[in-house]
Motif scaffolding. Sequence first.
Motif, PDB file in Angstrom:
ATOM      1  N   ALA A   1     -11.984 -11.200  14.078  1.00 23.40           N
ATOM      2  CA  ALA A   1     -12.596  -9.902  12.523  1.00 23.40           C
ATOM      3  C   ALA A   1     -13.554  -9.103  12.488  1.00 23.40           C
ATOM      4  O   ALA A   1     -13.950  -8.007  12.649  1.00 23.40           O
ATOM      5  CB  ALA A   1     -11.062 -10.310  11.419  1.00 23.40           C
TER       6      ALA A   1
ATOM      7  N   ALA B   1     -12.549  -9.739   4.294  1.00 24.48           N
ATOM      8  CA  ALA B   1     -11.940  -8.473   3.828  1.00 24.48           C
ATOM      9  C   ALA B   1     -12.784  -7.909   3.871  1.00 24.48           C
ATOM     10  O   ALA B   1     -13.623  -5.797   4.175  1.00 24.48           O
ATOM     11  CB  ALA B   1     -10.390  -8.439   3.778  1.00 24.48           C
TER      12      ALA B   1
ATOM     13  N   GLN C   1     -15.606  -4.796   4.993  1.00 23.52           N
ATOM     14  CA  GLN C   1     -15.936  -3.763   4.721  1.00 23.52           C
ATOM     15  C   GLN C   1     -17.211  -3.268   4.420  1.00 23.52           C
ATOM     16  O   GLN C   1     -17.864  -2.559   4.097  1.00 23.52           O
ATOM     17  CB  GLN C   1     -14.491  -3.466   3.269  1.00 23.52           C
ATOM     18  CG  GLN C   1     -14.543  -1.938   2.816  1.00 23.52           C
ATOM     19  CD  GLN C   1     -13.670  -1.170   3.656  1.00 23.52           C
ATOM     20  OE1 GLN C   1     -12.955  -1.688   4.060  1.00 23.52           O
ATOM     21  NE2 GLN C   1     -15.319  -0.383   4.860  1.00 23.52           N
TER      22      GLN C   1
ATOM     23  N   ALA D   1     -11.277  -2.279   6.304  1.00 22.09           N
ATOM     24  CA  ALA D   1     -10.115  -3.790   6.241  1.00 22.09           C
ATOM     25  C   ALA D   1      -9.553  -4.147   5.564  1.00 22.09           C
ATOM     26  O   ALA D   1      -9.668  -4.051   3.572  1.00 22.09           O
ATOM     27  CB  ALA D   1     -11.513  -4.450   6.367  1.00 22.09           C
TER      28      ALA D   1
ATOM     29  N   ALA E   1     -14.785  -5.253  14.035  1.00 24.98           N
ATOM     30  CA  ALA E   1     -14.934  -4.335  13.097  1.00 24.98           C
ATOM     31  C   ALA E   1     -17.023  -4.382  13.762  1.00 24.98           C
ATOM     32  O   ALA E   1     -16.604  -2.499  14.296  1.00 24.98           O
ATOM     33  CB  ALA E   1     -15.991  -5.239  11.844  1.00 24.98           C
TER      34      ALA E   1
END
Length: 261
Positions: A22, A47, A51, A59, A26
């Motif tokens: 993840a 998340a 973010q 996210a 990003a």
Amino acid sequence: MRLQGQIAWITGAAQGLGEALAYRFAQEGCAGLALSDIQSEKLDAVAAAIQRQYPACSALCLPCDVRCEDAVAQTVQRIAHQLGRLDILVANAGVIHSAELTEMSLEQWQWQLEVNLTGYFLCAREAAKLMKPQGKGVIIQINSKSGLKGSYKNCAYAASKFGGIGLTQSIAMDLAPYGIRVNAVCPGNLLDSPMWQETLFTQYAHKWGLPEEAIRRYYEAQVPLGRGCTYDDVCNLVVFLASDEASYITGEAYRVAGGQL
Ligand SMILES: NC(=O)c1ccc[n+]([C@@H]2O[C@H](COP(=O)([O-])OP(=O)(O)OC[C@H]3O[C@@H](n4cnc5c(N)ncnc54)[C@H](O)[C@@H]3O)[C@@H](O)[C@H]2O)c1
């Protein structure tokens, strides 16, 4: 920035390899990330942290048990509604329980088959429903070197991962006419992952009859390149397969295992 503007869904993203993927997605420029797991508090923290660190990436925390048909379908609907489309699925959620055949309970067998194989099937099926009308998409399963070669005292895990290779090869053919590529990535031993630190060092000490502190060296010694697998080793290949650089690759399963068969 090889995934600039892409929308990706990663399962099992609350920790370990899924969390690392993840962050990497990003960093590679994804515009939207849908993150799923059954550990909803941890997932929410991942998340939120992504973010904060990557404000250009939306996210979303979408808790989901990949074994549950309705939950998976609802998650894909939420992705469509909140992120508009889906370019990449990484089916990463997975579980392992080591036991010799005569000690493997039906419950342990079913749990591993349901998460590792049925979960992958459900996520791929629902993702494909969204990807087909787009005429483009990428599905990547995080498999294992145990999906390509039998694994001592790991019959359920290996069976579930071997099944994942058959599923990958088959749905790659179903989805090729729609511009959707499907591949599997088969990591070696991620010795610093929670899977090893929290369960496997203990389970494997029991399996081999060795002290727990000897297990790391025992597994490193089986790798021609002489070390355990890292998250970066796996992320590098996943990002490549997810990108257009891999546009002629589908139906494959690649080891990232330092030469270990
Ligand atoms: N750790 C290794 O050495 C290794 C090696 C080869 C392959 N793999 C594979 O890599 C993937 C990730 O493993 P990891 O090492 O990060 O393990 P991990 O246990 O740290 O992470 C797996 C995640 O999946 C989640 N999960 C479990 N059941 C779920 C379900 N029913 N629905 C949704 N999420 C669920 C867990 O909550 C966890 O966050 C797995 O598919 C695993 O088989 C791991």
